[in-house]
Design a protein around this motif. Structure first.
Motif, PDB file in Angstrom:
ATOM      1  N   GLU A 101     -60.901 -58.505 -56.529  1.00 24.50           N
ATOM      2  CA  GLU A 101     -61.086 -58.064 -55.133  1.00 24.50           C
ATOM      3  C   GLU A 101     -59.741 -57.809 -54.466  1.00 24.50           C
ATOM      4  OE1 GLU A 101     -63.439 -60.826 -52.900  1.00 24.50           O
ATOM      5  OE2 GLU A 101     -65.231 -60.463 -54.094  1.00 24.50           O
ATOM      6  N   ARG A 104     -58.210 -54.614 -55.884  1.00 24.43           N
ATOM      7  CA  ARG A 104     -58.854 -53.425 -55.311  1.00 24.43           C
ATOM      8  C   ARG A 104     -58.386 -53.201 -53.886  1.00 24.43           C
ATOM      9  NH1 ARG A 104     -63.852 -54.831 -57.868  1.00 24.43           N
ATOM     10  NH2 ARG A 104     -64.387 -55.952 -55.988  1.00 24.43           N
ATOM     11  N   GLY A 105     -58.258 -54.274 -53.106  1.00 27.89           N
ATOM     12  CA  GLY A 105     -57.787 -54.155 -51.734  1.00 27.89           C
ATOM     13  C   GLY A 105     -56.372 -53.617 -51.660  1.00 27.89           C
ATOM     14  N   ARG A 106     -55.521 -54.059 -52.573  1.00 30.49           N
ATOM     15  CA  ARG A 106     -54.132 -53.589 -52.611  1.00 30.49           C
ATOM     16  C   ARG A 106     -54.085 -52.116 -53.023  1.00 30.49           C
ATOM     17  NH1 ARG A 106     -51.406 -56.341 -56.986  1.00 30.49           N
ATOM     18  NH2 ARG A 106     -52.146 -54.566 -58.156  1.00 30.49           N
ATOM     19  N   ASP A 107     -54.911 -51.746 -54.002  1.00 21.57           N
ATOM     20  CA  ASP A 107     -54.923 -50.360 -54.476  1.00 21.57           C
ATOM     21  C   ASP A 107     -55.481 -49.407 -53.423  1.00 21.57           C
ATOM     22  OD1 ASP A 107     -53.854 -51.265 -56.852  1.00 21.57           O
ATOM     23  OD2 ASP A 107     -55.755 -51.186 -57.961  1.00 21.57           O
ATOM     24  N   ASP A 108     -56.387 -49.900 -52.575  1.00 20.30           N
ATOM     25  CA  ASP A 108     -57.001 -49.064 -51.549  1.00 20.30           C
ATOM     26  C   ASP A 108     -56.147 -48.970 -50.287  1.00 20.30           C
ATOM     27  OD1 ASP A 108     -59.112 -48.694 -53.266  1.00 20.30           O
ATOM     28  OD2 ASP A 108     -60.410 -50.161 -52.296  1.00 20.30           O
ATOM     29  N   ALA A 109     -55.179 -49.882 -50.126  1.00 19.91           N
ATOM     30  CA  ALA A 109     -54.344 -49.899 -48.914  1.00 19.91           C
ATOM     31  C   ALA A 109     -53.387 -48.712 -48.929  1.00 19.91           C
ATOM     32  CB  ALA A 109     -53.556 -51.204 -48.844  1.00 19.91           C
TER      33      ALA A 109
END
Length: 115
Positions: A101, A104-109
């Motif tokens: 999670e 994914r949050g880092r990649d989406d930022a």
């Protein structure tokens, strides 16, 4: 009129944590004895909820945990060690889920300095 926030019977059937199974049915489902389920409770691997009459009730999640412990015991692992292994496996699964999670949050930022 039923409240929209109140769980329906169907919701309970889909809930992995709903204590739907009696001790006898739970033991039958995972191919063990009620004594084995009591031993898992004594070892604090699973803590069944109690019905109004005081009878143990197990959820699907608890049955998956008990089934894994049974596999280990069937392979010759002492019950205390099997319980510890199951706890560690569960903790590892949770850590991996959290890590994914966060990744994914880092990649989406958005990248630094990007509007």
């Amino acid at each position: 009129m039923a409240s929209e926030n109140r769980p329906t019977q169907t919701d309970r059937l889909d809930d992995d944590d709903y204590p739907a199974y009696t001790m006898g049915r739970a033991a039958e489902m995972i191919g063990t004895t009620p004594a084995f389920l009591r031993a898992l409770g004594d070892a604090r691997l699973i803590t069944p909820l109690r019905s109004a009459g005081g009878h143990r009730r197990y959820s699907r999640y608890q049955l998956r945990i008990a089934s894994r412990a049974r596999e280990l015991v069937d392979q010759g692992t002492p019950i205390e060690a099997a319980c510890r292994i199951v706890v560690l496996e569960d903790q590892l699964d949770e850590a991996l889920r959290i890590n994914e999670e966060l990744r994914r949050g880092r990649d989406d930022a958005p990248a630094a300095g990007t509007p």
